[in-house]
Design an enzyme around this catalytic site. Structure first.
Site: not given
Length: 98
Positions: A62-64, A66, A90
């Site tokens: 997961v990141c901000r 993708g 996210m």
């Protein structure tokens, strides 16, 4: 590379809260909230901390948005880890955070 949506991850967490999630955002981003139980390993440190992960388990990255988690997924996949990238990151997460 395997991919999964934020909605699918949220549904999976409702059934199994012990999912293995790795958040590769920076410290200041994670301070705004992360998926409960997620392991925080900033992308820049992943190469040095990947031995903390178990190759027999599957991880949702997961990141901000993708993009960074996609790079992390490719890197870990190359090194023999089982990973799935959460598309949209996210920005698309509507579930609880901690």
């Amino acid at each position: 590379m395997k991919q999964i949506t934020a909605k699918e991850v949220e549904a999976m967490l409702e059934k199994d809260p012990s999912l293995n999630i790795v958040d590769v955002r920076e410290v200041d981003e994670v301070e705004t909230g992360k998926i409960p139980g997620a392991i925080h390993i900033p992308l820049g440190l992943l190469e040095f901390r990947m031995q903390e992960l178990d190759k027999s388990k599957e991880y949702i990255m997961v990141c901000r948005s993708g993009a960074r988690s996609g790079r992390a997924s490719q890197f870990l996949d190359y090194h023999g880890y089982k990973v799935i990238n959460m598309t949209g990151g996210m920005m698309f997460w509507e579930g609880p955070t901690e």
